[in-house]
Design a protein around this motif. Structure first.
Motif, short mmCIF file in Angstrom:
data_model
loop_
_atom_site.label_atom_id
_atom_site.label_comp_id
_atom_site.label_asym_id
_atom_site.label_seq_id
_atom_site.Cartn_x
_atom_site.Cartn_y
_atom_site.Cartn_z
N TYR A 1 110.63 65.07 37.73
CA TYR A 1 109.59 64.20 38.28
C TYR A 1 108.53 65.06 38.95
N GLU A 2 107.51 64.38 39.47
CA GLU A 2 106.49 65.08 40.25
C GLU A 2 107.17 65.83 41.38
N GLU A 3 106.50 66.80 41.92
CA GLU A 3 107.05 67.73 42.90
C GLU A 3 107.90 67.08 43.99
N ASP A 4 107.37 66.07 44.68
CA ASP A 4 108.07 65.51 45.84
C ASP A 4 108.76 64.18 45.55
N MET A 5 108.80 63.74 44.30
CA MET A 5 109.34 62.43 43.98
C MET A 5 110.81 62.29 44.38
N LYS A 6 111.64 63.27 44.05
CA LYS A 6 113.06 63.19 44.41
C LYS A 6 113.23 63.14 45.92
N HIS A 7 112.47 63.98 46.63
CA HIS A 7 112.55 64.02 48.09
C HIS A 7 112.13 62.67 48.68
N GLU A 8 111.04 62.09 48.19
CA GLU A 8 110.57 60.80 48.69
C GLU A 8 111.58 59.69 48.40
N LEU A 9 112.18 59.72 47.22
CA LEU A 9 113.17 58.73 46.86
C LEU A 9 114.39 58.83 47.78
N LEU A 10 114.86 60.05 48.01
CA LEU A 10 115.99 60.24 48.91
C LEU A 10 115.66 59.80 50.33
N SER A 11 114.45 60.11 50.80
CA SER A 11 114.02 59.70 52.15
C SER A 11 114.00 58.18 52.26
N PHE A 12 113.52 57.52 51.21
CA PHE A 12 113.48 56.06 51.21
C PHE A 12 114.90 55.48 51.31
N VAL A 13 115.81 56.01 50.49
CA VAL A 13 117.19 55.52 50.49
C VAL A 13 117.85 55.80 51.85
N GLN A 14 117.63 56.99 52.41
CA GLN A 14 118.21 57.31 53.72
C GLN A 14 117.69 56.37 54.80
N THR A 15 116.40 56.03 54.74
CA THR A 15 115.82 55.13 55.72
C THR A 15 116.42 53.73 55.59
N THR A 16 116.58 53.24 54.37
CA THR A 16 117.17 51.91 54.20
C THR A 16 118.63 51.90 54.66
N MET A 17 119.34 53.00 54.44
CA MET A 17 120.73 53.09 54.93
C MET A 17 120.75 53.09 56.46
N LEU A 18 119.81 53.79 57.08
CA LEU A 18 119.72 53.83 58.54
C LEU A 18 119.44 52.43 59.08
N PHE A 19 118.51 51.70 58.45
CA PHE A 19 118.22 50.32 58.86
C PHE A 19 119.49 49.48 58.80
N SER A 20 120.25 49.65 57.74
CA SER A 20 121.49 48.90 57.58
C SER A 20 122.51 49.26 58.65
N GLN A 21 122.68 50.55 58.91
CA GLN A 21 123.65 51.01 59.93
C GLN A 21 123.27 50.51 61.32
N LYS A 22 121.98 50.45 61.60
CA LYS A 22 121.50 50.01 62.93
C LYS A 22 121.38 48.49 62.99
N LYS A 23 121.76 47.81 61.89
CA LYS A 23 121.74 46.36 61.80
C LYS A 23 120.35 45.78 62.10
N VAL A 24 119.33 46.42 61.52
CA VAL A 24 117.97 45.93 61.65
C VAL A 24 117.84 44.62 60.88
N ASN A 25 117.23 43.65 61.51
CA ASN A 25 117.04 42.34 60.88
C ASN A 25 116.11 42.49 59.67
N PRO A 26 116.58 42.18 58.46
CA PRO A 26 115.74 42.34 57.27
C PRO A 26 114.51 41.43 57.27
N ASN A 27 114.52 40.41 58.13
CA ASN A 27 113.35 39.54 58.24
C ASN A 27 112.23 40.20 59.05
N LEU A 28 112.58 41.22 59.85
CA LEU A 28 111.58 41.93 60.64
C LEU A 28 110.98 43.11 59.90
N ILE A 29 111.79 43.76 59.09
CA ILE A 29 111.34 44.92 58.33
C ILE A 29 111.39 44.56 56.86
N ALA A 30 110.25 44.57 56.23
CA ALA A 30 110.21 44.25 54.80
C ALA A 30 110.35 45.54 54.02
#
Length: 159
Positions: free
Chosen positions: A117-146
């Motif tokens: 992929y483009e240079e930073d695509m894998k890194h950005e994808l991993l960062s996105f997945v890590q952030t969504t996992m963090l939201f889940s672990q911290k029990k962030v209300n999915p209605n507040l964060i889209a």
């Protein structure tokens, strides 16, 4: 003064590996392998003789000047279950529209390194997945964060 990043190591395991108990022998085997090699490229994969360990990956590469003391190890269990098919009924016929896998799956093990992929695509994808996992672990209300929880990698495309 430039500080060195820790050496990120992924350990792919099969059923029977106990990641909750200390694995001093495994850490020793990995450390010994690293000290025997002056440098290793990014995403380098090797095997160690340890029960239920499929492979070990050096994620960020290794140079001669990297200290072998700051190791950050991530273990994961490869899922052996087959994919589940999703189907729909259309004109009396059942049509397969998708396959679903529980990740990480043995079916895709080792494929990440082969994706280009483009240079930073894998890194950005991993960062996105890590952030969504963090939201889940911290029990962030999915209605507040889209955020779109669908992350799919298909033949050359990211959905």
């Amino acid at each position: 003064m430039h500080t060195m990043e820790p050496i990120n190591i992924e350990i792919a395991c099969s059923r029977g590996f106990n990641k909750k108990s200390p694995n001093a022998e495994l850490i020793k085997a990995i450390h010994q392998y690293l000290t025997e090699h002056k440098s290793l490229p990014k995403d380098y994969v090797f095997k160690v003789a340890y029960p239920n360990v499929e492979s070990v990956t050096i994620c960020n590469g290794l140079e001669e000047q990297n200290p072998r003391t700051d190791l950050r190890m991530f273990t994961y269990l490869l899922n052996d279950e087959a994919s589940e098919e999703e189907t729909i009924q259309q004109d009396g016929d059942e049509i397969q529209i998708a396959n679903h896998w529980l990740l990480p799956t043995r079916d895709f093990h080792g494929m990440w390194e082969s994706l280009i992929y483009e240079e930073d695509m894998k890194h950005e994808l991993l960062s996105f997945v890590q952030t969504t996992m963090l939201f889940s672990q911290k029990k962030v209300n999915p209605n507040l964060i889209a955020c779109n929880r669908l992350v799919g990698v298909t033949v050359g495309n990211i959905i």
